[in-house]
Design a protein around this motif. Structure first.
Motif, PDB file in Angstrom:
ATOM      1  N   PRO A 143      -1.434  26.165 -35.652  1.00 15.38           N
ATOM      2  CA  PRO A 143      -1.542  26.016 -34.100  1.00 15.38           C
ATOM      3  C   PRO A 143      -2.080  24.556 -34.672  1.00 15.38           C
ATOM      4  N   ALA A 144      -2.562  24.247 -34.978  1.00 15.55           N
ATOM      5  CA  ALA A 144      -3.621  22.865 -35.023  1.00 15.55           C
ATOM      6  C   ALA A 144      -1.934  21.300 -35.490  1.00 15.55           C
ATOM      7  N   GLY A 145      -0.589  22.102 -36.011  1.00 12.58           N
ATOM      8  CA  GLY A 145       0.425  21.372 -36.186  1.00 12.58           C
ATOM      9  C   GLY A 145       1.698  21.137 -35.238  1.00 12.58           C
ATOM     10  N   ILE A 146       1.310  22.134 -34.032  1.00 11.95           N
ATOM     11  CA  ILE A 146       2.066  21.995 -33.410  1.00 11.95           C
ATOM     12  C   ILE A 146       1.687  21.632 -31.883  1.00 11.95           C
ATOM     13  N   SER A 147       2.024  20.670 -31.371  1.00 13.72           N
ATOM     14  CA  SER A 147       2.068  19.994 -29.710  1.00 13.72           C
ATOM     15  C   SER A 147       1.505  21.129 -28.718  1.00 13.72           C
ATOM     16  N   ARG A 148       2.689  21.716 -29.007  1.00 14.97           N
ATOM     17  CA  ARG A 148       2.543  23.492 -27.401  1.00 14.97           C
ATOM     18  C   ARG A 148       1.790  24.011 -27.763  1.00 14.97           C
ATOM     19  N   LYS A 149       1.602  25.181 -27.004  1.00  9.60           N
ATOM     20  CA  LYS A 149       0.565  26.762 -27.254  1.00  9.60           C
ATOM     21  C   LYS A 149       1.967  27.141 -27.478  1.00  9.60           C
ATOM     22  N   LEU A 150       1.803  27.985 -28.964  1.00  9.52           N
ATOM     23  CA  LEU A 150       2.126  28.717 -28.987  1.00  9.52           C
ATOM     24  C   LEU A 150       1.830  30.593 -28.451  1.00  9.52           C
ATOM     25  N   SER A 151       3.390  31.225 -28.216  1.00 10.78           N
ATOM     26  CA  SER A 151       2.502  32.424 -27.723  1.00 10.78           C
ATOM     27  C   SER A 151       2.480  33.412 -28.815  1.00 10.78           C
ATOM     28  N   GLU A 152       2.164  33.937 -28.252  1.00 12.57           N
ATOM     29  CA  GLU A 152       1.183  35.846 -29.129  1.00 12.57           C
ATOM     30  C   GLU A 152       2.500  36.196 -30.244  1.00 12.57           C
ATOM     31  N   ALA A 153       3.745  35.875 -29.617  1.00 15.32           N
ATOM     32  CA  ALA A 153       5.091  36.965 -30.363  1.00 15.32           C
ATOM     33  C   ALA A 153       5.007  35.526 -31.374  1.00 15.32           C
ATOM     34  N   GLU A 154       5.336  34.353 -30.952  1.00 21.95           N
ATOM     35  CA  GLU A 154       5.269  33.236 -31.581  1.00 21.95           C
ATOM     36  C   GLU A 154       4.167  33.224 -33.097  1.00 21.95           C
ATOM     37  N   LEU A 155       3.278  33.427 -32.516  1.00 22.39           N
ATOM     38  CA  LEU A 155       1.928  33.127 -33.665  1.00 22.39           C
ATOM     39  C   LEU A 155       1.691  34.656 -34.359  1.00 22.39           C
ATOM     40  N   ALA A 156       2.342  35.600 -34.192  1.00 19.73           N
ATOM     41  CA  ALA A 156       2.347  36.681 -33.894  1.00 19.73           C
ATOM     42  C   ALA A 156       3.644  36.910 -36.082  1.00 19.73           C
ATOM     43  N   ALA A 157       4.654  35.904 -35.577  1.00 15.30           N
ATOM     44  CA  ALA A 157       5.578  35.326 -36.639  1.00 15.30           C
ATOM     45  C   ALA A 157       5.195  34.754 -37.793  1.00 15.30           C
ATOM     46  N   TYR A 158       4.137  34.107 -37.463  1.00 13.52           N
ATOM     47  CA  TYR A 158       3.921  33.256 -38.704  1.00 13.52           C
ATOM     48  C   TYR A 158       3.364  33.667 -39.239  1.00 13.52           C
ATOM     49  N   PHE A 159       2.064  33.613 -38.438  1.00 12.65           N
ATOM     50  CA  PHE A 159       0.952  35.547 -39.641  1.00 12.65           C
ATOM     51  C   PHE A 159       1.267  36.146 -39.691  1.00 12.65           C
ATOM     52  N   GLY A 160       2.083  37.105 -39.830  1.00 17.74           N
ATOM     53  CA  GLY A 160       2.726  38.008 -40.105  1.00 17.74           C
ATOM     54  C   GLY A 160       2.981  38.478 -41.792  1.00 17.74           C
ATOM     55  N   PRO A 161       3.677  37.142 -42.257  1.00 17.55           N
ATOM     56  CA  PRO A 161       3.938  37.278 -43.895  1.00 17.55           C
ATOM     57  C   PRO A 161       3.097  37.356 -44.830  1.00 17.55           C
ATOM     58  N   PHE A 162       1.992  37.163 -44.019  1.00 14.14           N
ATOM     59  CA  PHE A 162       0.558  37.038 -44.789  1.00 14.14           C
ATOM     60  C   PHE A 162      -0.542  37.865 -43.983  1.00 14.14           C
ATOM     61  N   PRO A 163      -0.434  39.487 -44.600  1.00  9.58           N
ATOM     62  CA  PRO A 163      -1.099  40.601 -44.211  1.00  9.58           C
ATOM     63  C   PRO A 163      -2.708  41.379 -44.831  1.00  9.58           C
ATOM     64  N   THR A 164      -2.236  40.680 -45.676  1.00 13.33           N
ATOM     65  CA  THR A 164      -3.234  41.464 -47.574  1.00 13.33           C
ATOM     66  C   THR A 164      -3.921  39.256 -47.830  1.00 13.33           C
ATOM     67  N   PRO A 165      -4.438  39.997 -48.838  1.00  9.18           N
ATOM     68  CA  PRO A 165      -5.080  38.740 -49.883  1.00  9.18           C
ATOM     69  C   PRO A 165      -4.419  38.370 -50.620  1.00  9.18           C
ATOM     70  N   GLU A 166      -3.743  39.198 -51.170  1.00 13.04           N
ATOM     71  CA  GLU A 166      -2.521  38.974 -52.896  1.00 13.04           C
ATOM     72  C   GLU A 166      -1.876  38.240 -51.928  1.00 13.04           C
ATOM     73  N   SER A 167      -0.332  38.559 -50.606  1.00 15.30           N
ATOM     74  CA  SER A 167       0.250  37.734 -49.899  1.00 15.30           C
ATOM     75  C   SER A 167      -0.290  36.094 -49.743  1.00 15.30           C
ATOM     76  N   ARG A 168      -1.134  36.393 -49.643  1.00 13.86           N
ATOM     77  CA  ARG A 168      -1.492  34.970 -48.854  1.00 13.86           C
ATOM     78  C   ARG A 168      -1.635  33.893 -50.381  1.00 13.86           C
ATOM     79  N   LEU A 169      -1.679  33.873 -51.287  1.00 11.64           N
ATOM     80  CA  LEU A 169      -2.075  33.370 -52.328  1.00 11.64           C
ATOM     81  C   LEU A 169      -0.924  32.107 -51.906  1.00 11.64           C
ATOM     82  N   PRO A 170       0.106  32.481 -52.331  1.00 12.38           N
ATOM     83  CA  PRO A 170       1.425  31.505 -51.792  1.00 12.38           C
ATOM     84  C   PRO A 170       1.146  30.381 -51.648  1.00 12.38           C
ATOM     85  N   THR A 171       0.269  30.198 -49.852  1.00 11.97           N
ATOM     86  CA  THR A 171      -0.534  29.130 -49.636  1.00 11.97           C
ATOM     87  C   THR A 171      -1.801  28.832 -49.689  1.00 11.97           C
TER      88      THR A 171
END
Length: 289
Positions: free
Chosen positions: A177-205
């Protein structure tokens, strides 16, 4: 290794209406989009994002170009093998093998954020495959010379940050959200948050912020090999509202590429593909068609 679904329930295909494809590379399942026909345009994402970031650009350019956007192992819909490090040098090797497996040639490559060191690392090693480079807000040299980048790496590459990122997904939830000027929709935010559902999946970030300083040797190699690309046509598409990469980095890139042109994006923040896709695509067409 938990293989990711190609059509997960968090991804609204109305926002990402492309056929998903995969390649197996060194035990990793690499997801990618291959849309349109014409000159090859390879689109590389950075940290916390994936090929979803390029959806507007693909839709705007696929009538003129073969648009290919992949996800690095651990990001988006790609799955990493159990020994994968998530370091930029390894991501860059995946991109190189991906290009070889698909037989890509005469590539125009677009990079942004960590896509810069990853993609320009590949391009510098294999300049015979590269037609042109399109460079968004990024870097391609050791970060030790930048106080801002060094501080970011120390903070978000720390053990405390690792805990917070794995436990609460703080980097994705803040940076998108901080890196985008416009407000993303709920579906767009879900697409960015979705790949990282678990603690282990977030390690790459977490690995990539740590490697801003930790991959000094690789970044030195990337910078050294920029000389192999100095005569390639280069387009800088640069967001001026980005808090991470400013005009100093832009000026540095202009010094490395002799045949350069600049498209300034006055209101674009870090994720320029979200904020200014029409302007970016217009500049790409002007240079390559």
């Amino acid at each position: 290794m938990n293989k990711k679904e190609i059509n997960p329930n968090w991804l609204d295909r109305n926002h990402f209406p492309f056929e998903s494809k995969t390649q197996t590379i060194d035990g990793n399942t690499v997801h990618y989009i291959d849309q349109g026909s014409g000159p090859t345009l390879l689109l590389l994402h950075g940290n916390t994002s994936w090929s979803f970031l390029y959806r507007h650009i693909i839709q705007l350019l696929s009538s003129n170009f073969r648009c290919i956007a992949l996800d690095y192992p651990g990001f988006g819909l790609s799955t990493a093998n159990d020994s994968y490090s998530f370091k930029p040098q390894e991501h860059s090797a995946i991109v190189e093998q991906f290009a070889d497996q698909l037989g890509l040639k005469d590539i125009s490559i677009m990079v942004q954020d960590w896509g810069g060191p990853i993609g320009l690392g590949f391009a510098g090693r294999r300049p015979e495959l590269i037609r042109a480079v399109i460079i968004g807000n990024t870097f391609a040299w050791p970060a030790q010379r930048s106080k801002g980048m060094s501080m970011f790496s120390k903070i978000f590459g720390s053990s405390i940050a690792k805990f917070l990122i794995k436990r609460y997904n703080i980097l994705v939830k803040w940076l998108i959200p901080a890196g985008i000027s416009r407000k993303l929709s709920e579906a767009e935010l879900a697409a960015y948050f979705g790949p990282f559902p678990t603690p282990e999946s977030r390690l790459p970030t977490w690995v990539l912020p740590k490697e801003i300083l930790g991959s000094e040797n690789y970044l030195t190699e990337v910078e050294s090999n920029l000389k192999n690309l100095k005569d390639k046509p280069a387009l800088m598409v640069w967001g001026l509202a980005d808090g991470a990469f400013g005009t100093a980095e832009l000026i540095s890139f202009l010094e490395y590429f002799y045949d350069n042109r600049v498209c300034i994006l006055p209101k674009a923040k870090h994720f320029i593909q979200e904020d200014s896709p029409i302007e970016i695509c217009g500049a790409i067409k002007k240079m390559l068609l």
